[in-house]
Design an enzyme around this catalytic site. Structure first.
Site, mmCIF file in Angstrom:
data_model
loop_
_atom_site.group_PDB
_atom_site.id
_atom_site.type_symbol
_atom_site.label_atom_id
_atom_site.label_comp_id
_atom_site.label_asym_id
_atom_site.label_seq_id
_atom_site.Cartn_x
_atom_site.Cartn_y
_atom_site.Cartn_z
ATOM 1 N N ASP A 107 0.803 -1.217 -0.397
ATOM 2 C CA ASP A 107 0.015 -0.140 -0.046
ATOM 3 C C ASP A 107 1.087 1.595 0.102
ATOM 4 O O ASP A 107 1.607 1.160 -0.380
ATOM 5 C CB ASP A 107 -0.800 -0.149 1.179
ATOM 6 C CG ASP A 107 -1.841 1.072 1.229
ATOM 7 O OD1 ASP A 107 -3.124 0.636 0.676
ATOM 8 O OD2 ASP A 107 -1.828 1.975 2.085
ATOM 9 N N HIS A 272 -7.038 -6.904 1.008
ATOM 10 C CA HIS A 272 -6.129 -6.321 0.674
ATOM 11 C C HIS A 272 -4.934 -6.491 1.871
ATOM 12 O O HIS A 272 -3.503 -6.325 1.247
ATOM 13 C CB HIS A 272 -7.143 -4.417 0.875
ATOM 14 C CG HIS A 272 -5.767 -3.336 0.634
ATOM 15 N ND1 HIS A 272 -4.537 -3.179 -0.242
ATOM 16 C CD2 HIS A 272 -4.763 -2.788 1.969
ATOM 17 C CE1 HIS A 272 -4.299 -2.577 -0.199
ATOM 18 N NE2 HIS A 272 -4.723 -1.615 1.577
#
Length: 301
Positions: A107, A272
């Site tokens: 990320d 994620h």
């Protein structure tokens, strides 16, 4: 008590301009630096780091502006530019005795890792990026109604003042929202880790917003300049990514391939937070990456 990665030692390492990075270090062997994402801290790597430490020196910092690391005021666009944060990481590794190292990011940390690979190819031997697109590509593929999934990107891109006020007013709900909706299995973040993440984010709203604001400005400008100049990642690269393209209508492997001639792009089925949801798979991907030798895009040292 704030959770730690068992068996790792903790250090406060100065990197630049009075900023120190709170860093966990464990294991021995060739160095691997692991950079966390949003809304997390270095603790997101706790499973992967412990596994890799049996054969590598594993270095897990909190990024500038996050966790227990320094949070300088946003006095200009470069303070939280990924170029600045990448330089932090290279300085950190050198302070620990490593001029060359493998680098993996998730990320926001993947954006820092990407920039480090472009700016410091002499230092980065191998590069892994988890569940992100390069900044410039991200802004270019998001459009129309599908861009609603990235509402936070647009909120935190606004000038200083309003985003910080809005998020501070409901910090736990804001940051907790992403922990809930981005996890394939919310149970992979146990209560004590979730509390640590929320506590850290609540104390870092201005710097987190500044990090995102930089991505809407100076970071995209830096990517644009590199793309125009034909600069590419010269080390072996692995990308692990959810199938965002199905929803947003782009070919993630092709976008990454334009930046990384020596690329392995893998579409994963986890949520994620893949280093917490499927640490064995992430660890295997990193170990596989570390076995790859530099090709013609980068000479042997």
């Amino acid at each position: 008590m704030t959770p730690v990665i068992p068996g790792f030692t903790y250090h406060e390492i100065p990197v630049a301009g009075g900023v120190s990075l709170h860093t966990a270090v464990g294991g021995s062997g060739s160095p691997v630096v692991l950079l966390h994402g949003f809304p997390q801290t270095h603790l997101m790597w706790r499973h992967v780091a412990a596994d890799l430490a049996d054969s590598h020196t594993v270095i897990c910092p909190d990024l500038r502006g996050y966790g227990a690391s320094g949070k300088p005021a946003e006095t200009g666009p470069d303070v939280y530019a990924k170029r600045t944060m990448a330089a932090d990481v290279v300085t950190l590794a050198r302070a620990l005795g490593h001029d060359r190292f493998a680098l993996a990011g998730h990320d926001r940390g993947a954006l820092v890792a990407f920039r480090a690979g472009l700016d410091h190819p002499e230092a980065i031997t191998h590069l892994a990026c988890l569940d992100v697109l390069p900044t410039l590509d991200m802004w270019e593929v998001m459009h129309g109604r599908t861009a609603a999934i990235g509402f936070h990107l647009y909120l935190m891109a606004q000038p200083p003042g309003l985003p910080e006020q809005m998020i501070t007013a409901s910090a736990d709900a804001f940051f907790g929202h992403f922990l809930d909706i981005w996890a394939g299995d919310p149970g992979v973040v146990p209560p004590e880790i979730r509390t640590a993440y929320l506590d850290a984010c609540r104390a870092a709203v201005p710097s987190i917003v500044a990090d995102y604001r930089a991505s809407a400005g100076v970071d995209a400008e830096h990517d644009h300049a590199d793309r125009d100049a034909g600069n590419r990642l010269r080390m072996p690269v692995t990308v692990l990514q959810q199938d965002w393209g199905a929803a947003l209508g782009f070919d993630a492997a092709a976008l990454w391939g334009a930046w990384a001639p020596d690329l392995r792009h893998v579409t994963v089925t986890t949520g994620h937070f893949m280093a917490e949801e499927s640490p064995a798979d992430v660890t295997k991907a990193l170990r596989d990456l570390l076995t790859r030798r530099p090709g013609p895009h980068r000479p042997e040292p």
